[in-house]
Design a protein around this motif. Structure first.
Motif, PDB file in Angstrom:
ATOM      1  N   GLY A 137      -7.595   4.721   3.013  1.00  0.00           N
ATOM      2  CA  GLY A 137      -7.150   5.156   1.701  1.00  0.00           C
ATOM      3  C   GLY A 137      -7.686   4.289   0.578  1.00  0.00           C
ATOM      4  N   ASN A 150       0.206   7.096  -6.347  1.00  0.00           N
ATOM      5  CA  ASN A 150      -0.966   7.958  -6.403  1.00  0.00           C
ATOM      6  C   ASN A 150      -0.579   9.424  -6.234  1.00  0.00           C
ATOM      7  OD1 ASN A 150      -3.865   8.056  -6.652  1.00  0.00           O
ATOM      8  ND2 ASN A 150      -3.958   8.615  -4.494  1.00  0.00           N
ATOM      9  N   GLU A 151       0.326   9.692  -5.292  1.00  0.00           N
ATOM     10  CA  GLU A 151       0.777  11.063  -5.069  1.00  0.00           C
ATOM     11  C   GLU A 151       1.525  11.611  -6.285  1.00  0.00           C
ATOM     12  OE1 GLU A 151       2.259  11.962  -0.903  1.00  0.00           O
ATOM     13  OE2 GLU A 151       2.147   9.773  -0.803  1.00  0.00           O
ATOM     14  N   LEU A 185       0.411   4.211  -2.662  1.00  0.00           N
ATOM     15  CA  LEU A 185       0.127   5.586  -2.266  1.00  0.00           C
ATOM     16  C   LEU A 185       1.132   6.548  -2.879  1.00  0.00           C
ATOM     17  CD1 LEU A 185      -0.813   5.045   1.498  1.00  0.00           C
ATOM     18  CD2 LEU A 185      -2.351   5.787  -0.327  1.00  0.00           C
ATOM     19  N   THR A 241       0.818  -1.210   0.000  1.00  0.00           N
ATOM     20  CA  THR A 241       0.000   0.000   0.000  1.00  0.00           C
ATOM     21  C   THR A 241       0.852   1.260   0.000  1.00  0.00           C
ATOM     22  OG1 THR A 241      -1.707  -1.222   1.212  1.00  0.00           O
ATOM     23  CG2 THR A 241      -1.879   1.174   1.204  1.00  0.00           C
ATOM     24  N   SER A 242       1.958   1.267   0.736  1.00  0.00           N
ATOM     25  CA  SER A 242       2.802   2.458   0.798  1.00  0.00           C
ATOM     26  C   SER A 242       3.326   2.833  -0.585  1.00  0.00           C
ATOM     27  CB  SER A 242       3.974   2.231   1.759  1.00  0.00           C
ATOM     28  OG  SER A 242       4.771   1.130   1.346  1.00  0.00           O
TER      29      SER A 242
END
Length: 420
Positions: free
Chosen positions: A99, A61-62, A58, A54-55
């Motif tokens: 998230g 995504n950023e 993310l 997930t990290s």
């Protein structure tokens, strides 16, 4: 004989793995001139970890890349099941993570690396040179000022304001003795092999039992299998013979039995991985910093190595980009902040790999158990799989992706960094 080619660049990154390519992407995004050297001609190494946690999602995504990234072939698992000698148990439950990505994605690492390289290549300051094997770090008055590499076109000499070693556990900084390994442990070894996926079989990702532990990664029409063995135990397994090895596998995972004789026909079909868990005493020196497995080699347990390397890269880029964007060269004190930021999460993960997960794996000094402590705890505390998922999925110290540095921001950012 071809002459020596020369390159001059702000940052030279050694290693085109997850840490190296993410660092290159983030620095180039902030306008920094970056050269990444990768010794292989491509990223097609079959036996690598496939987990994207997930990290990392993310972070994508950023960067505005998540939708494009997840359009690549992959498998999403909201839970990681484990088949044990006492019945199934959920090892990690990602479904409750906050998230947009409450899952772990399984994607071949070559696809991940090709994607990062292509995304980084959209920035004019990024360049990737493949088939460039670094043979030496160049020093002047105790400061690393570049590197020498061997390429098909002849020797290459790179001059750089900063060298970032992201070339894994066999890094040039380790082989040269430039940075010292402070601690090392060897929890187990791993045998990698591939075998056809059983028809109609509901695939458990992990199988654990007395004296064995295997992880099966779904690659579409075949499985990539990681078979944990006692440290240094491959010679004993080979002595017992290939027929015994196949029989042991069939006993662990009966649905594989019809494929084993044809697909594991000799020991060349089995690739041993020498697992080590270690870390450098100091990750930096003037003109040089190490990140990812170059700084801290991890075991495959939990598949966290890739994601920890990506988090290292994000932290390094956030700390270095404001300095480099001004035209300045990072000081030793500023390089030290990278280790200070990333050492704690690395130590937590290594402690978990060496101690909390220890009795899941076969060991030369331990007969093994049908009821490992972790499995008993997962059964006893129903919410524990969510905590495991949070630690694995998000990490101990998640790193936010920095905004691209602009000229108006560099002076303020540099002043703050100097305070460290």
């Amino acid at each position: 004989m071809p002459g020596v080619s020369t390159e001059s660049v702000r940052v030279c990154v050694i290693g085109g793995g997850p840490a190296g390519l993410m660092t290159g992407l983030l620095l180039a995004r902030s306008g920094v001139d970056v050269l990444v050297l990768e010794k292989h001609p491509d990223f097609l190494r079959d036996f690598r970890g496939d987990t994207v946690h997930t990290s990392t999602l993310l972070a994508m995504n950023e960067l505005g890349l998540a939708e494009e990234f997840l359009a690549l072939p992959h498998v999403e698992l909201p839970q990681l099941p484990m088949a044990t000698g006492t019945g199934p148990v959920v090892f990690a439950d990602f479904s409750a993570l906050p998230g947009p990505f409450p899952f772990v994605a399984f994607m071949p690492q070559w696809d991940v690396l090709n994607f990062l390289a292509e995304a980084a290549g959209r920035y004019p300051g990024f360049r990737l040179v493949q088939e460039a094997e670094v043979t030496e770090l160049v020093q002047r008055d105790g400061t690393v000022v570049g590197a020498r590499a061997r390429t098909p076109d002849g020797p290459l000499r790179i001059t750089a304001d900063l060298v970032i070693a992201a070339d894994g556990r066999h890094s040039i900084v380790r082989r040269s003795g430039l940075l010292e390994v402070a601690a090392s442990a060897a929890p187990m070894d791993v045998l990698w092999f591939r075998v056809s996926k059983p028809d109609g079989d509901r695939l458990p990702t992990v199988r654990s039992g007395k004296g064995f532990f295997i992880v099966c990664i779904d690659r579409g029409d075949y499985l990539q299998v990681a078979y944990m063995i006692p440290k240094g135990g491959f010679a004993t397994i080979r002595t017992a013979g290939l027929a015994r090895f196949r029989a042991d596998l069939a006993a662990i995972y009966p649905a594989l039995a019809p494929h084993l004789e044809a697909e594991i026909s000799d020991w060349g079909d089995v690739k041993p991985l020498d697992v080590r868990v270690d870390r450098l005493r100091c990750w930096y020196r003037p003109g040089l910093v190490a990140i990812g497995d170059a700084a801290h080699a991890m075991s495959p347990a939990g598949g966290v190595g890739i994601n920890l390397a990506v988090q290292d890269a994000i932290a390094a880029a956030r700390l270095l980009a404001p300095i480099l964007a001004t035209g300045a060269t990072p000081t030793t004190a500023q390089l030290r902040t990278i280790q200070r930021r990333r050492e704690f999460p690395m130590r937590v993960v290594q402690f978990a790999q060496l101690h909390l997960l220890a009795d899941l794996y076969p060991s030369a000094g331990r007969a093994g158990t049908d009821k490992p402590l972790l499995v008993r705890l997962l059964r006893r505390f129903p919410r524990l799989p969510r905590l495991v998922a949070r630690v694995i999925g998000l990490g101990v110290r998640p790193e936010p992706v920095p905004p691209a540095v602009t000229s108006s921001e560099t002076t303020t950012a540099l002043s703050k960094l100097r305070e460290n």
